[in-house]
Design a protein around this motif. Sequence first.
Motif, PDB file in Angstrom:
ATOM      1  N   THR A 143       0.853  -1.185   0.000  1.00 53.93           N
ATOM      2  CA  THR A 143       0.000   0.000   0.000  1.00 53.93           C
ATOM      3  C   THR A 143       0.891   1.237   0.000  1.00 53.93           C
ATOM      4  O   THR A 143       2.083   1.168   0.310  1.00 53.93           O
ATOM      5  N   TRP A 144       0.315   2.380  -0.338  1.00 54.19           N
ATOM      6  CA  TRP A 144       1.108   3.623  -0.372  1.00 54.19           C
ATOM      7  C   TRP A 144       1.582   4.011   1.015  1.00 54.19           C
ATOM      8  O   TRP A 144       2.661   4.588   1.182  1.00 54.19           O
ATOM      9  N   THR A 145       0.781   3.685   2.050  1.00 53.24           N
ATOM     10  CA  THR A 145       1.217   4.019   3.414  1.00 53.24           C
ATOM     11  C   THR A 145       2.443   3.203   3.808  1.00 53.24           C
ATOM     12  O   THR A 145       3.343   3.707   4.487  1.00 53.24           O
ATOM     13  N   THR A 146       2.481   1.946   3.377  1.00 50.53           N
ATOM     14  CA  THR A 146       3.652   1.111   3.657  1.00 50.53           C
ATOM     15  C   THR A 146       4.884   1.682   2.974  1.00 50.53           C
ATOM     16  O   THR A 146       5.961   1.784   3.575  1.00 50.53           O
ATOM     17  N   HIS A 147       4.740   2.067   1.714  1.00 51.17           N
ATOM     18  CA  HIS A 147       5.872   2.625   0.972  1.00 51.17           C
ATOM     19  C   HIS A 147       6.337   3.948   1.597  1.00 51.17           C
ATOM     20  O   HIS A 147       7.535   4.208   1.683  1.00 51.17           O
ATOM     21  N   ALA A 148       5.378   4.786   2.026  1.00 46.88           N
ATOM     22  CA  ALA A 148       5.742   6.062   2.646  1.00 46.88           C
ATOM     23  C   ALA A 148       6.467   5.829   3.965  1.00 46.88           C
ATOM     24  O   ALA A 148       7.447   6.518   4.282  1.00 46.88           O
ATOM     25  N   ARG A 149       5.994   4.862   4.738  1.00 43.93           N
ATOM     26  CA  ARG A 149       6.633   4.559   6.023  1.00 43.93           C
ATOM     27  C   ARG A 149       8.044   4.010   5.817  1.00 43.93           C
ATOM     28  O   ARG A 149       8.979   4.365   6.539  1.00 43.93           O
ATOM     29  N   LEU A 150       8.203   3.138   4.822  1.00 46.84           N
ATOM     30  CA  LEU A 150       9.531   2.607   4.521  1.00 46.84           C
ATOM     31  C   LEU A 150      10.491   3.732   4.133  1.00 46.84           C
ATOM     32  O   LEU A 150      11.628   3.784   4.608  1.00 46.84           O
ATOM     33  N   ALA A 151      10.017   4.635   3.272  1.00 48.07           N
ATOM     34  CA  ALA A 151      10.859   5.746   2.821  1.00 48.07           C
ATOM     35  C   ALA A 151      11.238   6.646   3.987  1.00 48.07           C
ATOM     36  O   ALA A 151      12.404   7.045   4.134  1.00 48.07           O
ATOM     37  N   ALA A 152      10.273   6.975   4.848  1.00 48.97           N
ATOM     38  CA  ALA A 152      10.546   7.836   6.000  1.00 48.97           C
ATOM     39  C   ALA A 152      11.512   7.159   6.967  1.00 48.97           C
ATOM     40  O   ALA A 152      12.442   7.791   7.499  1.00 48.97           O
ATOM     41  N   GLY A 153      11.309   5.859   7.175  1.00 53.50           N
ATOM     42  CA  GLY A 153      12.192   5.135   8.077  1.00 53.50           C
ATOM     43  C   GLY A 153      13.614   5.052   7.569  1.00 53.50           C
ATOM     44  O   GLY A 153      14.572   5.254   8.322  1.00 53.50           O
ATOM     45  N   PHE A 154      13.772   4.763   6.271  1.00 57.12           N
ATOM     46  CA  PHE A 154      15.112   4.716   5.685  1.00 57.12           C
ATOM     47  C   PHE A 154      15.796   6.075   5.775  1.00 57.12           C
ATOM     48  O   PHE A 154      17.001   6.168   6.026  1.00 57.12           O
ATOM     49  N   LEU A 155      15.042   7.143   5.549  1.00 56.90           N
ATOM     50  CA  LEU A 155      15.619   8.484   5.631  1.00 56.90           C
ATOM     51  C   LEU A 155      16.127   8.773   7.035  1.00 56.90           C
ATOM     52  O   LEU A 155      17.244   9.270   7.222  1.00 56.90           O
ATOM     53  N   LEU A 156      15.303   8.468   8.058  1.00 58.73           N
ATOM     54  CA  LEU A 156      15.737   8.656   9.443  1.00 58.73           C
ATOM     55  C   LEU A 156      16.975   7.825   9.744  1.00 58.73           C
ATOM     56  O   LEU A 156      17.907   8.282  10.420  1.00 58.73           O
ATOM     57  N   PHE A 157      16.968   6.587   9.256  1.00 58.06           N
ATOM     58  CA  PHE A 157      18.108   5.697   9.489  1.00 58.06           C
ATOM     59  C   PHE A 157      19.385   6.293   8.907  1.00 58.06           C
ATOM     60  O   PHE A 157      20.432   6.342   9.569  1.00 58.06           O
ATOM     61  N   LEU A 158      19.328   6.756   7.655  1.00 55.55           N
ATOM     62  CA  LEU A 158      20.518   7.295   6.999  1.00 55.55           C
ATOM     63  C   LEU A 158      21.003   8.573   7.673  1.00 55.55           C
ATOM     64  O   LEU A 158      22.208   8.763   7.865  1.00 55.55           O
ATOM     65  N   VAL A 159      20.058   9.458   8.040  1.00 52.00           N
ATOM     66  CA  VAL A 159      20.445  10.686   8.732  1.00 52.00           C
ATOM     67  C   VAL A 159      21.111  10.344  10.075  1.00 52.00           C
ATOM     68  O   VAL A 159      22.144  10.914  10.439  1.00 52.00           O
ATOM     69  N   GLY A 160      20.517   9.401  10.796  1.00 52.93           N
ATOM     70  CA  GLY A 160      21.091   8.994  12.074  1.00 52.93           C
ATOM     71  C   GLY A 160      22.473   8.390  11.924  1.00 52.93           C
ATOM     72  O   GLY A 160      23.386   8.674  12.720  1.00 52.93           O
ATOM     73  N   MET A 161      22.676   7.578  10.891  1.00 49.45           N
ATOM     74  CA  MET A 161      23.983   6.961  10.679  1.00 49.45           C
ATOM     75  C   MET A 161      25.030   8.004  10.322  1.00 49.45           C
ATOM     76  O   MET A 161      26.173   7.941  10.802  1.00 49.45           O
ATOM     77  N   ILE A 162      24.653   8.984   9.499  1.00 49.32           N
ATOM     78  CA  ILE A 162      25.581  10.063   9.147  1.00 49.32           C
ATOM     79  C   ILE A 162      25.978  10.853  10.396  1.00 49.32           C
ATOM     80  O   ILE A 162      27.159  11.171  10.607  1.00 49.32           O
ATOM     81  N   ILE A 163      24.985  11.181  11.238  1.00 48.21           N
ATOM     82  CA  ILE A 163      25.279  11.916  12.486  1.00 48.21           C
ATOM     83  C   ILE A 163      26.196  11.096  13.380  1.00 48.21           C
ATOM     84  O   ILE A 163      27.162  11.609  13.960  1.00 48.21           O
ATOM     85  N   ASN A 164      25.924   9.805  13.496  1.00 48.78           N
ATOM     86  CA  ASN A 164      26.710   8.920  14.346  1.00 48.78           C
ATOM     87  C   ASN A 164      28.164   8.848  13.881  1.00 48.78           C
ATOM     88  O   ASN A 164      29.106   9.009  14.672  1.00 48.78           O
ATOM     89  N   ILE A 165      28.363   8.632  12.581  1.00 50.25           N
ATOM     90  CA  ILE A 165      29.717   8.518  12.040  1.00 50.25           C
ATOM     91  C   ILE A 165      30.464   9.848  12.133  1.00 50.25           C
ATOM     92  O   ILE A 165      31.645   9.900  12.513  1.00 50.25           O
ATOM     93  N   HIS A 166      29.779  10.940  11.802  1.00 47.57           N
ATOM     94  CA  HIS A 166      30.419  12.255  11.873  1.00 47.57           C
ATOM     95  C   HIS A 166      30.793  12.610  13.312  1.00 47.57           C
ATOM     96  O   HIS A 166      31.877  13.159  13.566  1.00 47.57           O
ATOM     97  N   SER A 167      29.926  12.293  14.252  1.00 48.83           N
ATOM     98  CA  SER A 167      30.209  12.588  15.660  1.00 48.83           C
ATOM     99  C   SER A 167      31.390  11.779  16.170  1.00 48.83           C
ATOM    100  O   SER A 167      32.227  12.285  16.929  1.00 48.83           O
TER     101      SER A 167
END
Length: 258
Positions: A143-167
């Motif tokens: 469903t579109w909600t599943t796809h939107a949730r996956l996209a939002a989750g991946f984005l948060l994950f990538l932002v968090g990983m970048i912050i973690n590595i940079h820190s």
Amino acid sequence: MECCHAAVSSLSWTLIVGGVAYLLRQRRMCAPYGRYTPGEGWCCPAGLGWFVQEVPAFLLPLLLLLLPGEEASDPGRSEQSTGRTLLLCAFMMHYFHRSVIYSFLTRGRPVPVPIVLYAAIFCSLNGFLQGHHLLHCAHFERTWTTHARLAAGFLLFLVGMIINIHSDHILRSLRKPGETVYRIPHGGMFEFVSGANYFGEILEWTGFAVAAWSLPSFAFAFFTACSIGPRAYHHHRDYMQRFEDYPRSRKAVLPFVF
């Protein structure tokens, strides 16, 4: 299938209960590694310790991924394989960095052997739990909600990983090889929180939980927040006591909140 879900549920609730217990324990004292390492006891070099404790969370999902699965005989599950594989690869990407790259670069203090063993057990259980659930139990509705949730989750994950590595990079740059002194970190998310690396990791696994939308992923994100959130608070308190000129506007782990 019922046995599969029962095992996954039991392990997940073990993580949740363990997270609560860990949180209550750390209200009194911080886990004895890093700056809180006691003077006595057996320790191993930081790089070796991080590799040994973190690598099971990379190797076990990799093994599960390489083993023959159900997709070949179940076309319906094969259609969902991309999302599940991406989630598992995101999980493995974090632990490959943690066990191989971070362990090679770290300049931390020696780690007590019991801490390494406990962490290795946790990473083994959690690596199996996340890998087994994603590959053999998870089901994503198309469903579109599943796809939107996956996209939002991946984005948060990538932002968090970048912050973690940079820190982590900022923290390493504060020391020359062989030094164990502490200095005030500046730059990146350290302008907002004392535990910028911990904030990044909490954000990573929150994003992972949003994308996976499952009890195992929530349990892992919850355990992460319970285990490293208090550590960020202890670091924040230590900085405030250690340095008179420490920025008073910084929070411990959540920008502008705590």
